[in-house]
Design a protein around this motif. Structure first.
Motif, short mmCIF file in Angstrom:
data_model
loop_
_atom_site.label_atom_id
_atom_site.label_comp_id
_atom_site.label_asym_id
_atom_site.label_seq_id
_atom_site.Cartn_x
_atom_site.Cartn_y
_atom_site.Cartn_z
N SER A 1 0.83 -1.19 0.00
CA SER A 1 0.00 0.00 0.00
C SER A 1 0.87 1.24 0.00
CB SER A 1 -0.93 0.01 1.23
OG SER A 1 -0.16 0.14 2.42
N THR A 2 0.22 2.40 -0.19
CA THR A 2 0.92 3.67 -0.19
C THR A 2 1.57 3.94 1.15
OG1 THR A 2 -0.71 4.51 -1.78
CG2 THR A 2 0.64 6.14 -0.64
N ILE B 1 4.54 -3.51 -5.80
CA ILE B 1 4.84 -4.78 -6.45
C ILE B 1 5.89 -4.53 -7.52
CG2 ILE B 1 3.91 -6.60 -7.92
CD1 ILE B 1 3.02 -6.81 -5.04
N THR B 2 6.93 -5.33 -7.52
CA THR B 2 7.98 -5.19 -8.53
C THR B 2 8.25 -6.55 -9.18
OG1 THR B 2 9.86 -5.68 -7.06
CG2 THR B 2 9.04 -3.40 -7.10
N ALA B 3 9.27 -6.61 -10.01
CA ALA B 3 9.63 -7.86 -10.68
C ALA B 3 10.44 -8.77 -9.77
CB ALA B 3 10.41 -7.57 -11.96
N THR B 4 10.66 -8.38 -8.52
CA THR B 4 11.32 -9.23 -7.54
C THR B 4 10.25 -9.86 -6.66
OG1 THR B 4 13.29 -7.82 -7.51
CG2 THR B 4 12.99 -9.34 -5.66
N CYS B 5 10.18 -11.17 -6.63
CA CYS B 5 9.09 -11.86 -5.93
C CYS B 5 9.23 -11.71 -4.42
CB CYS B 5 9.08 -13.34 -6.30
SG CYS B 5 7.53 -14.17 -5.85
N ASP B 6 8.11 -11.41 -3.75
CA ASP B 6 8.10 -11.24 -2.29
C ASP B 6 8.43 -12.54 -1.58
OD1 ASP B 6 7.50 -8.57 -2.43
OD2 ASP B 6 5.34 -8.83 -2.12
N GLN B 7 9.06 -12.42 -0.43
CA GLN B 7 9.47 -13.60 0.33
C GLN B 7 8.29 -14.40 0.86
OE1 GLN B 7 11.74 -12.27 3.71
NE2 GLN B 7 10.11 -10.96 4.50
N ASP B 8 7.14 -13.74 1.11
CA ASP B 8 5.98 -14.46 1.63
C ASP B 8 5.26 -15.27 0.55
OD1 ASP B 8 6.40 -13.61 4.16
OD2 ASP B 8 4.85 -12.06 4.16
N ASN C 1 11.39 -5.91 -23.62
CA ASN C 1 11.19 -4.83 -22.66
C ASN C 1 10.15 -5.29 -21.66
OD1 ASN C 1 12.77 -2.94 -24.28
ND2 ASN C 1 10.99 -2.79 -25.64
N VAL C 2 10.40 -5.05 -20.37
CA VAL C 2 9.44 -5.44 -19.33
C VAL C 2 9.05 -4.20 -18.54
CG1 VAL C 2 9.03 -6.82 -17.26
CG2 VAL C 2 10.38 -7.77 -19.16
N GLY C 3 7.78 -3.84 -18.62
CA GLY C 3 7.30 -2.65 -17.93
C GLY C 3 6.15 -2.97 -16.99
N PHE C 4 6.07 -2.23 -15.89
CA PHE C 4 4.93 -2.31 -14.97
C PHE C 4 4.22 -0.96 -15.02
CE2 PHE C 4 5.81 -5.84 -11.65
CZ PHE C 4 6.32 -6.68 -12.63
N PHE C 5 2.91 -0.99 -15.23
CA PHE C 5 2.12 0.23 -15.16
C PHE C 5 1.62 0.40 -13.73
CE2 PHE C 5 -2.04 2.39 -15.21
CZ PHE C 5 -1.66 3.60 -15.75
N TYR C 6 2.10 1.45 -13.08
CA TYR C 6 1.72 1.70 -11.69
C TYR C 6 0.55 2.68 -11.62
CZ TYR C 6 5.87 -0.71 -9.99
OH TYR C 6 6.82 -1.66 -9.70
N TRP C 7 -0.50 2.25 -10.94
CA TRP C 7 -1.63 3.11 -10.61
C TRP C 7 -2.00 2.90 -9.14
CZ3 TRP C 7 -6.89 1.00 -10.09
CH2 TRP C 7 -6.95 -0.40 -10.25
N ASP C 8 -0.99 2.52 -8.34
CA ASP C 8 -1.22 2.10 -6.96
C ASP C 8 -1.84 3.18 -6.09
OD1 ASP C 8 1.46 3.01 -7.67
OD2 ASP C 8 1.93 2.88 -5.54
#
Length: 572
Positions: free
Chosen positions: A153-154, A160-167, A187-194
């Motif tokens: 959350s903010t 969320i990124t391209a690195t997987c969370d430990q949980d 090319n790998v992009g994430f669109f953030y609208w969090d």
């Protein structure tokens, strides 16, 4: 079905006579959500939305999340999360990422923009080093879902990124989900609208994808970790020209890829309610015939919130009694209709991957939205039993597991198909002619379109013959206990039909001659120079031709006509 481009009817729906009467008090204490009314595509019920923080309680110092450390915040020069930061970030090796820089746009009134002016880099290697983007590469763009889950959350300064969370991922997490894609030249992009998605109620975040409900600007969450007096996010209004998050997406994609993008394919990947965003954004880009419009969509556990209840004139929305009316099943209908139209008109292949437990209770198998999405998307059902060993709640893990599974599956060939019987199970090795018998991230676009065509044709033929629908779902039958993907196998009804599948030349020709592909590679190679990165696109050439005609050809034609008329009068 309502036209998804029109404003929906916001009226609530009344409980029909004879229905079980549910008390307002019970409804108010149960914020009901469910998946799309589609058999076997189901997301667990409300407690999945409580989420788990990637940080332990002991990690918080003075009530501040470790994600709000100066080191982490320094990765966002925009000032996020105190200031609004939306758009595409490109990912590189080792989990690095950079905000996409605006690329050249063509303007009809600016002839200098009709030609690629270059970006100042001497070669693609230097461009990649500085931007993690190359306009000649294939492109994947990922769309996250609701960020008010508690999992991120903010206020936690966590994205969320391209690195997987430990949980979520075993062995302590840390896997680079983009690695296989980068190694294969994507090319790998994430669109953030969090900050728009960080709503207490998922329904509010979902509706922002489609429209500005109140018409006063999309609200976004701001949190300043350096302000010791701020304990909660502050809500502010976005006053830009975009009226929905889908419009924001269109703006971001056009800016990030520019009008001179030349890759072979663009793929949109959306998870949870982010699947709706991926579909809506794709439809708008194809409507604009933009060079960056996608050829393929992957929807990971697509989610749609439960429609609101109206009872005796009182509306129950997001677990609270309110005077607001809802939008009914608009988001379901619009998404499913776009999926159908994108296949019919643009040959955009859609694949659906689920990893949540199946539960068909309350689903409407006869709904038009369910019908469209069932018939015009291929579906794979994973069963991640390895979630039982993860520290995350099992239901949450099941809902989120498909995210790393899909990204990591790019590194291996499509999984084999299992032919099952009572006495034995054997694996059918992929044939050299058609290796993609199970939909996968590693299937080529042409292979997936072949599966999509076979699936849609079979469904349409059964409908014409008046036969009941047969759900063609690739279900996991082996490898469920491990996070590794190379031991997975799947079964599907009518598997014998997959033996003779080959890409349809007519459909491949439709794709090749579609507006986006023609924009990327046209008859004069988009260039006054040599190379796919330079020169005009077809749309820019057309604009220039029209302007030239109005300025030069039309006056010249008028002059010639006048002279001919004068000569004619002189003879008589």
């Amino acid at each position: 079905m309502r036209d998804p481009t029109s404003r929906p009817d916001f009226g609530g729906w009344m409980l029909s006579r004879g229905a079980v009467v549910v008390s307002i008090a019970a409804l108010a204490t149960t914020p009901s959500t469910r998946a799309l009314d589609l058999p076997n595509i189901h997301i667990p019920r409300p407690h999945i939305s409580t989420g788990q923080s990637p940080y332990r309680a002991s990690d918080f110092v003075g009530g501040v999340s470790p994600g709000c450390s100066p080191q982490n915040l320094s990765r966002y020069p925009s000032g996020w999360p105190a200031t609004l930061d939306w758009g595409i970030y490109w990912f590189g090796q080792d989990g690095e990422f950079k905000k996409a820089q605006p690329r050249q746009q063509a303007s009809m009134l600016d002839p200098t923009s009709w030609f690629d002016n270059g970006d100042g880099y001497p070669n693609a290697t230097e461009r990649w080093k500085h931007e993690f983007f190359d306009p000649s590469r294939n492109t994947l763009i990922y769309f996250h879902g609701w960020s008010g889950t508690g999992a991120w959350s903010t206020k936690q300064c966590h994205r969320i990124t391209a690195t997987c969370d430990q949980d979520l991922c075993p062995n302590g997490g840390g896997q680079n989900l983009a690695e296989a894609w980068l190694q294969q030249g994507w090319n790998v992009g994430f669109f953030y609208w969090d900050q728009f998605a960080d709503e207490p109620c998922m329904r509010d975040a979902e509706q922002k994808i489609w429209f500005d409900r109140r018409g006063n600007g999309l609200r976004w969450a701001s949190y300043d970790p350096n302000n010791v007096t701020q304990t909660q996010v502050e809500w502010r209004q976005y006053q830009g020209p975009e009226g929905s998050v889908a419009d924001l997406c269109v703006t971001a994609v056009k800016e990030a890829l520019g009008d001179f993008y030349a890759g072979d394919t663009v793929r949109f990947v959306g998870r949870s309610i982010g699947s709706q965003l991926a579909v809506a954004c794709a439809a708008k880009l194809h409507e604009d015939k933009h060079v960056a419009a996608p050829q393929r969509m992957a929807l990971l556990d697509p989610f749609f919130t439960q429609k609101e209840f109206s009872f005796l004139g009182t509306n129950i929305r997001c677990g609270q009694v309110t005077s607001d009316t809802g939008v009914g099943e608009f988001t379901q209908e619009a998404t499913a209709n776009y999926v159908k139209m994108l296949w019919k008109r643009n040959r955009v292949a859609t694949e659906v991957y689920t990893s949540a437990d199946d539960d068909t209770s309350g689903s409407d198998a006869d709904g038009q939205a369910a019908h469209n999405l069932q018939n015009y998307a291929v579906r794979v059902a994973y069963k991640p039993r390895w979630c039982a060993q993860q520290p995350m709640d099992r239901l949450q893990c099941h809902h989120r597991a498909v995210f790393p599974i899909y990204f990591l599956s790019k590194a291996i060939p499509p999984r084999p198909l299992a032919t099952t019987s009572i006495s034995h199970r054997r694996l059918e090795a992929p044939t050299q002619q058609f290796r993609c018998k199970v939909p996968s991230a590693s299937c080529s676009d042409a292979e997936l379109r072949a599966l999509m065509e076979q699936h849609a044709d079979m469904a349409e033929q059964r409908e014409q013959d008046g036969l009941p629908e047969v759900r063609q779902i690739w279900e996991q039958v082996a490898g469920m206990e491990t996070f590794m993907l190379d031991d997975d196998s799947f079964s599907v009804v009518n598997s014998e039909l997959l033996v003779s599948i080959t890409p349809n030349p007519d459909i491949e020709a439709e794709v090749a001659h579609g507006a986006p592909m023609q924009e990327r590679d046209w008859s004069v190679h988009r260039s006054t120079k040599v190379g796919p990165e330079a020169g005009l696109s077809r749309a820019q050439f057309d604009r220039g031709t029209k302007i030239f005609a109005w300025i030069v050809l039309i006056p010249f034609a008028a002059f010639v006509t006048y002279r001919l008329a004068s000569l004619g009068r002189g003879r008589f």
